[in-house]
Design an enzyme around this catalytic site. Structure first.
Site, PDB file in Angstrom:
ATOM      1  N   LYS A 190     -13.703  -1.386  -0.730  1.00  0.00           N
ATOM      2  CA  LYS A 190     -13.223  -2.609  -1.375  1.00  0.00           C
ATOM      3  C   LYS A 190     -12.285  -3.347  -0.429  1.00  0.00           C
ATOM      4  O   LYS A 190     -11.210  -2.854  -0.092  1.00  0.00           O
ATOM      5  CB  LYS A 190     -12.463  -2.288  -2.663  1.00  0.00           C
ATOM      6  CG  LYS A 190     -12.116  -3.564  -3.433  1.00  0.00           C
ATOM      7  CD  LYS A 190     -11.072  -3.362  -4.487  1.00  0.00           C
ATOM      8  CE  LYS A 190      -9.681  -3.465  -3.953  1.00  0.00           C
ATOM      9  NZ  LYS A 190      -9.304  -4.811  -3.467  1.00  0.00           N
ATOM     10  N   GLU A 393      10.462  -3.704   4.045  1.00  0.00           N
ATOM     11  CA  GLU A 393       9.428  -4.388   4.811  1.00  0.00           C
ATOM     12  C   GLU A 393       9.319  -5.830   4.308  1.00  0.00           C
ATOM     13  O   GLU A 393       9.170  -6.057   3.115  1.00  0.00           O
ATOM     14  CB  GLU A 393       8.109  -3.636   4.539  1.00  0.00           C
ATOM     15  CG  GLU A 393       6.991  -4.010   5.434  1.00  0.00           C
ATOM     16  CD  GLU A 393       5.757  -3.144   5.175  1.00  0.00           C
ATOM     17  OE1 GLU A 393       5.510  -2.770   4.011  1.00  0.00           O
ATOM     18  OE2 GLU A 393       5.045  -2.867   6.136  1.00  0.00           O
TER      19      GLU A 393
HETATM   20  P1  NAI Z   1      -1.422  -3.851  -1.824  1.00  0.00           P
HETATM   21  O1  NAI Z   1      -1.031  -2.511  -1.386  1.00  0.00           O
HETATM   22  O2  NAI Z   1      -1.262  -4.196  -3.269  1.00  0.00           O
HETATM   23  O3  NAI Z   1      -2.956  -4.153  -1.455  1.00  0.00           O
HETATM   24  C1  NAI Z   1      -3.724  -3.433  -0.540  1.00  0.00           C
HETATM   25  C2  NAI Z   1      -5.077  -3.118  -1.152  1.00  0.00           C
HETATM   26  O4  NAI Z   1      -4.923  -2.232  -2.265  1.00  0.00           O
HETATM   27  C3  NAI Z   1      -5.839  -4.307  -1.686  1.00  0.00           C
HETATM   28  O5  NAI Z   1      -7.207  -4.119  -1.435  1.00  0.00           O
HETATM   29  C4  NAI Z   1      -5.564  -4.237  -3.179  1.00  0.00           C
HETATM   30  O6  NAI Z   1      -6.561  -4.868  -3.946  1.00  0.00           O
HETATM   31  C5  NAI Z   1      -5.566  -2.764  -3.415  1.00  0.00           C
HETATM   32  N1  NAI Z   1      -4.813  -2.309  -4.596  1.00  0.00           N
HETATM   33  C6  NAI Z   1      -3.770  -2.913  -5.210  1.00  0.00           C
HETATM   34  N2  NAI Z   1      -3.354  -2.156  -6.248  1.00  0.00           N
HETATM   35  C7  NAI Z   1      -4.138  -1.065  -6.282  1.00  0.00           C
HETATM   36  C8  NAI Z   1      -4.190   0.099  -7.107  1.00  0.00           C
HETATM   37  N3  NAI Z   1      -3.321   0.291  -8.109  1.00  0.00           N
HETATM   38  N4  NAI Z   1      -5.122   1.044  -6.859  1.00  0.00           N
HETATM   39  C9  NAI Z   1      -5.974   0.890  -5.828  1.00  0.00           C
HETATM   40  N5  NAI Z   1      -5.979  -0.187  -5.027  1.00  0.00           N
HETATM   41  C10 NAI Z   1      -5.066  -1.155  -5.233  1.00  0.00           C
HETATM   42  O7  NAI Z   1      -0.644  -4.905  -0.968  1.00  0.00           O
HETATM   43  P2  NAI Z   1      -0.305  -6.421  -1.375  1.00  0.00           P
HETATM   44  O8  NAI Z   1       0.176  -6.523  -2.777  1.00  0.00           O
HETATM   45  O9  NAI Z   1      -1.440  -7.246  -1.011  1.00  0.00           O
HETATM   46  O10 NAI Z   1       0.918  -6.695  -0.422  1.00  0.00           O
HETATM   47  C11 NAI Z   1       2.215  -6.364  -0.849  1.00  0.00           C
HETATM   48  C12 NAI Z   1       3.009  -5.750   0.274  1.00  0.00           C
HETATM   49  O11 NAI Z   1       2.350  -4.583   0.740  1.00  0.00           O
HETATM   50  C13 NAI Z   1       3.117  -6.602   1.503  1.00  0.00           C
HETATM   51  O12 NAI Z   1       4.138  -7.517   1.416  1.00  0.00           O
HETATM   52  C14 NAI Z   1       3.389  -5.573   2.553  1.00  0.00           C
HETATM   53  O13 NAI Z   1       4.734  -5.231   2.544  1.00  0.00           O
HETATM   54  C15 NAI Z   1       2.578  -4.373   2.096  1.00  0.00           C
HETATM   55  N6  NAI Z   1       1.280  -4.262   2.796  1.00  0.00           N
HETATM   56  C16 NAI Z   1       1.179  -3.358   3.784  1.00  0.00           C
HETATM   57  C17 NAI Z   1      -0.003  -3.255   4.483  1.00  0.00           C
HETATM   58  C18 NAI Z   1      -0.150  -2.284   5.582  1.00  0.00           C
HETATM   59  O14 NAI Z   1      -1.021  -2.432   6.410  1.00  0.00           O
HETATM   60  N7  NAI Z   1       0.638  -1.244   5.636  1.00  0.00           N
HETATM   61  C19 NAI Z   1      -1.130  -4.112   4.211  1.00  0.00           C
HETATM   62  C20 NAI Z   1      -0.950  -4.988   3.095  1.00  0.00           C
HETATM   63  C21 NAI Z   1       0.229  -5.063   2.443  1.00  0.00           C
END
Ligand code: NAI
Length: 781
Positions: A190, A393
Site C-alpha cells: 500500500k 521530528e
Molecule cells: P504515517 O506513519 O501515518 O504514514 C505512513 C504510511 O502508513 C502511509 O501509507 C499511511 O497510510 C499508513 N498508515 C497510517 N496509519 C496506519 C495504521 N494505523 N496502520 C497501518 N498503516 C497506517 O505518516 P504521516 O501521517 O503521513 O506523517 C506524519 C509524520 O510521520 C511525519 O510528519 C513524519 O514525522 C513521520 N513520517 C516519517 C516517515 C519516515 O520515513 N520515517 C515517513 C512519513 C512520515
C-alpha cells in the site's frame, strides 16, 4: 529576460522539465486508478484524489480499498507464492532484472511522475530516487540468483504486507518489493495516500515484465487500508516505513500473531561539525542533510551540533547559503527546494515552528511562490537540548542547532534522543571520526558526507527509529525464515509433591543480580519437586522489583560491551571449564528435576555450546560494503545492549546456556529468567559463573513465574531486546509491551525448538544478539 539582463542579475533562468509525457500517461490510464490485484486492474472509483502539491492541481482519482479488495489481494498473493518461490533463484532473478531494465527505460516518466505527485525537485527524483530504485532491483536480482548457494537454509516467509510513506514513494517501494520478491515472497503493498502514482506505474512495469499474476499486488488508500493489511490473518510479514507513532500501533496490533515485523521509523539525526572540519563542505552537506526533499527524510540531519570555536563563523556562512537556495517549481531543474507533500504536512510544520517560543528563528530570504505547499528553509538556534523542537521530528525544511565544546559532549548531545536512525560527522581528523562513530547510537553514520544510500548497504535504526535493515545481506533476513516446519511447544508443568524438606537448614538459593546473590524482594520461594514427589529444594520467586534491580545491574555493566571478542571468548571457555568440572553433579540435578535421563547430554551439549560461542566471539565479523560512491560502508556488528530472556523450560541448563552464551559473546548484558518448571539448574549455574570471572551484572539470573515476569521485562525502558523461549506462550504480551520503547523481540510463538540440535545455536542467535551499524567513510578516488 534578455541576455543583458541575465548578466546583470546573474539569476538562473527557468529550466523546467516537461510534464507532458507523465500527464499523458495518467490520461492514458483514464486519470482514475483501481487497485492492481492478481495481475489485473480493478474498476476505479473516485474515492480520493492525488494532487500536485506545487500547484494544488488534481492529478488523478484513486480508489480507497475495501476489506474485500484487501482480501482479494492477499488471496492472490497467497495463490501465487508457492509457484513464485519454486521458480528458483535464477527464475526470479530474470524477472527482477527485467523490472530493473524497464524502470531504467522509463526513468524519465517515473522521475517526472514522482515530482508531480510528491513535490520533490526533479533534480532529486531524476538523479537520486529513480537511479536508486533501479539499483535496488539490479542488486536484488543478484540476491535471488545467489540465494540457493549463499543462503541454503533460508526460505521465503510467504505473503508480505508492505506499507510505505510518501517521502520517497517509489524508492520505498523498491526497498520493500525487491528483497521480498528475490527471496521468493509475494507482496501486497500500500503506497501512502498522498503519493500512489509511481506505485501504480510500477504495476504497469510488472505487467510489461510479464511478472506472474499475484506476485505483486498494489492496493491504494489511507491508514485504514494499512490497518486491514496488518490485521489480515493470511499475511506472514508486515514491513512498515512511516511515523514512530503508527509503528508502535502496528507493533501492538500484530503482537502475538506470529507475523514477522520490520519497522523503519522516524529520527532526529545529529549532524556534528568539529572545529577542524572543512566548513564549506559541511555547509554544502547540510543542504543535502536537511533541505534534501524539503527535510521530509527520516534520516535528515535535522539537529546541527557545531563545536563552539567555529559556531559563529559556521552559522553566518550557513545563513548566507540558505539565502542562496532556490525554492519553487519542483519541475524546474535549477530548484533546490520543492514543495512539501500536502497541505496537511505544511500545516504540521508551520504549527510546530510557530508554536516554538524559544531560541531564534531564521527563515531564509528566498522568493516564495504565491501558491502551493512551500515552506522556507529555516534555522532555529539557541534551543535547550530538551526543547521540543530539539527532540521532536519536524519532518520539514527546518534545522535546529546548538553548540558543544568537547567530543564527549558532542556524543552526549547526539545520543540525547529517543531515536537512533542516522548521524553525520565532519572532521578532517580520521582518529576523531573513527573514535566518535562507534559511540553514536544510530544505525547509519556518515563521515564527511550525508544522506548516502545504496542497495548494498543496510539502512535502518535502533531505539524508537525501529528495527530491521533494508538493503545489503543483512536486509535479506527480514524476508526469510529457516527451512523446516516447527512443531507446537508443549507447556512444561512442574512436578508436585508433599514430602517435606529433609534438611532442616535453609538451603534456599537466591537470585543472582549484579554478580551477587540476592534475596527476592517479596521474600517468597516455592518448593521444587522431583518426578517422584520428593522435595528437591526451593527456588526464589522474583517479582517486578527484582526485574528492575537486575536490569539496573545489567545496565551498569556496560563496560562488557566494550571488551574485546578475545576476552569474551576466554571467559566463555572458562565457564565451560568450570561447568565441565561439575558435570556429574549438574547431570544428576537435571535428571532429578526433569524426571528424565537427559542430564548428561544437556551438560555435554552446554559445554560444547559454550565453546561454539567462545569461538564466535571474535569471528562474527562485520563487512565492508562496496558502494558505487567514493566511499565504503563498514557494516559493524554491535551488541544490542541489555537483553532480557525467558529461558526454555524443558532443558533447564542447556536452554539457559543457549540463550546466555551468544548474548554475552556478542557483548550484551543479560537478565535471564530461568526455566520455570526446573529452576534449580540455573541457581546452581550461577555458582559456576561466580568462579569464572564473569563481571558482575553481565549475567543476572531470576527464577519465578514466566507469566509474571514477562511484562515487566518486556515493558522496561532500559531493556533493549526481549527474547522468549518459555513453554508458556507469552509472545503476545511480550510483543505488545515492547511497543513502549520499540525494543527488539524474538519470541517462539509457542513453537518448539530442538535445543540439542542445530536449531539451538548458530547465526540466528548471533544475529539477534547484534545490531548492524553502517559507517560510511571516504575511501579511494
Ligand atoms: P504515517 O506513519 O501515518 O504514514 C505512513 C504510511 O502508513 C502511509 O501509507 C499511511 O497510510 C499508513 N498508515 C497510517 N496509519 C496506519 C495504521 N494505523 N496502520 C497501518 N498503516 C497506517 O505518516 P504521516 O501521517 O503521513 O506523517 C506524519 C509524520 O510521520 C511525519 O510528519 C513524519 O514525522 C513521520 N513520517 C516519517 C516517515 C519516515 O520515513 N520515517 C515517513 C512519513 C512520515
Amino acid at each position: 529576460m534578455t541576455v543583458k539582463e541575465i548578466f546583470e542579475t546573474m539569476d538562473y533562468g527557468p529550466a523546467p522539465e516537461s510534464a507532458g509525457d507523465a500527464l499523458a500517461w495518467i490520461v492514458d490510464q483514464g486519470a482514475a486508478f483501481g487497485h492492481f490485484i492478481d495481475g489485473d486492474w480493478t474498476a476505479p472509483r473516485k474515492d480520493f484524489q492525488s494532487k500536485n502539491p506545487a500547484n494544488g492541481e488534481t492529478l488523478a482519482d484513486l480508489t480507497q480499498a475495501t476489506q474485500d479488495e484487501v482480501n482479494a489481494a492477499v488471496t492472490a498473493a497467497r495463490k501465487a507464492q508457492g509457484k513464485w518461490e519454486s521458480l528458483g533463484g535464477h527464475g526470479r532473478a530474470k524477472y527482477l532484472y527485467a523490472i530493473a531494465r524497464l524502470l531504467q527505460k522509463h526513468s524519465r516518466l517515473f522521475a517526472v511522475l514522482e515530482t508531480l505527485d510528491n513535490g520533490k525537485p526533479i533534480r532529486e527524483s531524476r538523479d537520486i530516487d529513480i537511479p536508486l530504485v533501479q539499483r535496488h532491483f539490479y542488486y536484488h536480482a543478484g540476491m535471488a540468483q545467489l540465494m540457493e548457494a549463499e543462503l541454503p537454509n533460508a526460505q521465503a516467509l510467504g505473503v508480505c504486507g508492505q506499507i510505505i510513506p510518501w517521502n520517497f514513494p517509489l524508492l520505498m517501494l523498491a526497498w520493500k518489493v525487491a528483497p521480498a520478491l528475490a527471496m521468493g515472497n509475494t507482496v501486497v503493498l500500500k503506497p501512502a495516500e498522498y503519493t500512489s502514482l509511481t506505485a501504480l506505474a510500477f504495476a504497469d512495469i510488472c505487467q510489461q515484465a510479464g511478472l506472474p499474476a499475484g506476485v505483486v499486488n498494489i492496493v491504494t488508500g489511507d491508514g485504514a487500508v494499512g490497518e486491514m493489511i496488518t490485521a489480515h490473518e493470511d499475511i506472514n510479514k508486515v514491513a512498515f516505513t512511516g511515523s514512530t507513532e503508527v509503528g508502535k500501533r502496528i507493533r501492538e496490533a500484530t503482537a502475538g500473531s506470529g507475523k514477522s515485523l520490520t519497522l523503519e521509523l522516524g529520527g532526529k539525526s545529529p549532524y556534528i561539525v568539529f572545529d577542524d572540519a572543512d566548513i564549506d563542505s559541511a555547509i554544502e552537506g547540510l543542504v543535502d542533510a536537511i533541505w534534501f526533499n524539503q527535510g521530509q527524510v527520516c534520516c535528515a540531519g535535522s539537529r546541527l551540533l557545531v563545536q563552539e570555536g567555529i559556531s559563529e563563523k559556521f552559522h553566518t556562512k550557513l545563513k548566507a547559503r540558505m539565502d542562496g537556495l532556490r525554492l519553487g517549481n519542483p519541475l524546474d531543474k535549477c530548484i533546490d527546494v520543492g514543495a512539501v507533500v500536502d497541505p496537511v504536512q505544511l500545516q504540521t510544520i508551520t504549527q510546530m515552528v510557530d508554536g516554538n517560543t524559544e531560541g531564534e528563528t531564521y527563515k531564509a530570504a528566498v522568493d516564495m511562490p504565491l501558491e502551493g505547499c512551500f515552506y522556507p528553509p529555516t534555522l532555529i538556534t539557541g534551543l535547550a537540548p530538551s526543547s521540543k523542537l530539539m527532540q521532536e521530528e519536524i519532518f520539514g525544511p527546518v534545522l535546529v542547532s546548538t553548540t558543544f565544546r568537547t567530543p564527549s559532549e558532542a556524543v552526549q548531545l547526539a545520543n540525547n534522543t529517543r531515536y537512533g536512525l542516522a548521524a553525520t560527522l565532519w572532521t578532517e581528523n580520521v582518529n576523531l571520526a573513527l573514535d566518535i562513530a562507534p559511540k553514536l547510537v544510530a544505525g547509519v553514520v556518515w563521515v564527511n558526507a550525508t544522506n548516502l544510500f545504496d542497495a548494498a548497504a543496510g539502512f535502518g535504526g535502533v531505539r524508537e527509529s525501529g528495527y530491521g535493515r533494508e538493503g545489503g545481506w543483512e536486509g535479506l533476513s527480514a524476508y526469510t525464515k529457516p527451512k523446516g516446519t516447527a512443531k507446537a511447544l508443549k507447556p512444561v508443568e512442574p512436578f508436585s509433591g508433599d514430602k517435606g524438606p529433609l534438611d532442616p537448614l535453609d538451603r534456599t538459593p537466591k537470585l543472582y543480580i549484579g554478580g551477587k546473590q540476592a534475596r527476592p524482594d517479596g521474600g517468597y520461594s516455592q518448593n521444587i519437586y522431583g518426578k517422584n514427589g520428593a522435595l528437591l529444594g526451593q527456588a526464589p520467586i522474583a517479582n517486578r522489583k527484582d526485574v528492575r534491580n537486575a536490569v539496573e545491574a545489567a545496565h551498569a555493566a556496560k563496560g562488557w560491551s566494550g571488551t574485546t571478542g578475545h576476552l569474551r571468548a576466554q571467559i566463555l571457555y572458562y565457564i565451560a571449564e568450570n561447568l565441565s568440572a561439575r558435570s556429574e553433579e549438574f547431570a544428576h540435578r537435571i535428571n532429578a528435576l526433569t524426571g528424565g535421563k537427559q542430564g548428561e547430554a544437556e551438560v555435554e551439549t552446554s559445554i560444547r555450546r559454550l565453546f561454539t560461542y567462545a569461538a564466535w566471539a571474535d569471528k562474527y565479523d562485520g563487512q565492508a560494503h562496496g558502494v558505487p560512491i567514493r566511499g565504503v560502508a563498514l557494516a559493524m556488528k554491535e551488541p544490542v545492549g541489555v537483553i532480557g530472556a525467558l529461558c526454555p523450560d524443558e532443558t533447564p541448563l542447556l536452554g539457559l546456556v543457549s540463550v546466555m552464551a551468544p548474548a554475552i559473546a556478542m557483548g550484551n548484558r543479560t537478565v535471564l529468567i530461568a526455566s520455570q518448571a526446573y529452576p534449580l539448574a540455573a541457581t546452581d549455574f550461577y555458582q559456576v559463573l561466580e568462579t569464572s570471572d564473569v563481571p558482575g551484572g553481565v549475567v543476572n539470573i531470576l527464577t519465578g513465574q514466566h507469566s509474571d515476569l514477562a511484562k515487566p521485562l518486556a515493558g522496561h525502558m532500559d531493556v533493549d531486546a526481549t527474547w522468549s523461549f518459555s513453554s508458556t506462550d507469552l509472545s503476545a504480551e511480550i510483543e505488545r509491551e515492547s511497543a513502549g520503547n520499540l525494543k527488539r523481540t524474538w519470541v517462539n510463538n509457542g513453537l518448539a525448538r530442538d535445543w540439542f540440535g542445530a536449531e539451538g545455536e548458530g547465526r540466528a542467535f548471533l544475529q539477534a544478539a547484534t545490531e548492524v551499524k553502517n559507517i560510511w567513510v571516504p575511501y579511494g578516488e
